[in-house]
Scaffold this active site. Sequence first.
Site, PDB file in Angstrom:
ATOM      1  N   GLY A  32       0.844  -1.202   0.000  1.00 24.53           N
ATOM      2  CA  GLY A  32       0.000   0.000   0.000  1.00 24.53           C
ATOM      3  C   GLY A  32       0.874   1.246   0.000  1.00 24.53           C
ATOM      4  N   ASN A  33       0.271   2.381  -0.310  1.00 22.99           N
ATOM      5  CA  ASN A  33       1.012   3.644  -0.298  1.00 22.99           C
ATOM      6  C   ASN A  33       0.046   4.817  -0.232  1.00 22.99           C
ATOM      7  OD1 ASN A  33       0.448   3.612  -3.325  1.00 22.99           O
ATOM      8  ND2 ASN A  33       1.920   1.936  -3.108  1.00 22.99           N
ATOM      9  N   SER A  49       9.334   3.516  -0.298  1.00 16.51           N
ATOM     10  CA  SER A  49       9.158   2.127  -0.722  1.00 16.51           C
ATOM     11  C   SER A  49       9.631   1.169   0.368  1.00 16.51           C
ATOM     12  CB  SER A  49       9.977   1.910  -1.996  1.00 16.51           C
ATOM     13  OG  SER A  49       9.834   0.604  -2.442  1.00 16.51           O
ATOM     14  N   GLY A  50       8.775   0.191   0.706  1.00 20.64           N
ATOM     15  CA  GLY A  50       9.202  -0.932   1.543  1.00 20.64           C
ATOM     16  C   GLY A  50       9.573  -0.618   2.981  1.00 20.64           C
ATOM     17  N   SER A  78       7.653   5.359  -3.068  1.00 25.74           N
ATOM     18  CA  SER A  78       6.853   4.166  -3.350  1.00 25.74           C
ATOM     19  C   SER A  78       7.007   3.720  -4.799  1.00 25.74           C
ATOM     20  CB  SER A  78       5.381   4.499  -3.088  1.00 25.74           C
ATOM     21  OG  SER A  78       4.565   3.537  -3.692  1.00 25.74           O
ATOM     22  N   SER A  79       6.986   2.400  -5.006  1.00 26.62           N
ATOM     23  CA  SER A  79       7.101   1.864  -6.371  1.00 26.62           C
ATOM     24  C   SER A  79       5.871   2.205  -7.211  1.00 26.62           C
ATOM     25  CB  SER A  79       7.293   0.349  -6.309  1.00 26.62           C
ATOM     26  OG  SER A  79       6.210  -0.230  -5.619  1.00 26.62           O
ATOM     27  N   GLU A  80       4.786   2.659  -6.550  1.00 25.69           N
ATOM     28  CA  GLU A  80       3.570   3.018  -7.300  1.00 25.69           C
ATOM     29  C   GLU A  80       3.455   4.529  -7.520  1.00 25.69           C
ATOM     30  OE1 GLU A  80       2.090   1.051  -8.886  1.00 25.69           O
ATOM     31  OE2 GLU A  80       1.829  -0.866  -7.898  1.00 25.69           O
ATOM     32  N   HIS A 101      -4.645  -2.883  -0.204  1.00 26.24           N
ATOM     33  CA  HIS A 101      -4.868  -4.248  -0.704  1.00 26.24           C
ATOM     34  C   HIS A 101      -5.901  -4.942   0.186  1.00 26.24           C
ATOM     35  CE1 HIS A 101      -0.489  -4.495  -2.535  1.00 26.24           C
ATOM     36  NE2 HIS A 101      -1.234  -3.552  -3.097  1.00 26.24           N
TER      37      HIS A 101
END
Length: 219
Positions: A32-33, A49-50, A78-80, A101
């Site tokens: 999530g982000n 991220s992470g 974030s990767s998104e 999610h």
Amino acid sequence: MKVKLTVEKARERVAKFGQKIANSNLILGTWGNISCRMLDEEQVVITPSGVSYECMRPTMPVVVDMDGEVLEGELKPSSEVKVHLAVYAARNDLNGIVHTHSPYASALAVSGTPIPPMLEDMAALIGGEVPVAEYAIAGSDQLAENTVKTLGDKNAVLLANHGVVGVGRDVEEAYNVCLMVERCAQIYVLTKLIGNTNTLSPEDVDTLRDFYLTKYGQR
Ligand SMILES: [Zn+2]
């Protein structure tokens, strides 16, 4: 609702709502982000991220420009981030995005089933159906494009085989949208078990949405 935030305050809010999505069981682990657009500035504050939400300090969210270049922060965004930036570019009315999610919404995203407009609070906050964006792999330009296209002028979209994107005029509203999507997904699955789902008419959805945007709450 348009309160101008400093970068420091925006980072605090992003970290705070990160803890809230973890505590509300909308995500597992570091998934999530969350992001917040700075009013009047071409900047977005987004979760790194992470990093676990429990360990996230208010200084950790990353400040990026509208091309995703890091302006402030030592961690990777974030990767998104592409989804967030594409949605902000398409929608001037938004300043907060939350991606989760959560389980019932994810079940509908896996089965490719939109959530029909069926509850008054859903119509008010989300503005109608929650559609399903076509699958594209996480982090891709295609996912960003599919998300924007399917979201349209609504406040929530399911990402096929992935999760939920909720948007709002601020981060708190986007968080409430994600809670609402999960609640509606649960209720929709229950109505499927009961055997019948009565939906709201487009006219009633529009009336409820308009009331929420223009007259609801203390003004
Ligand atoms: Zn995700």
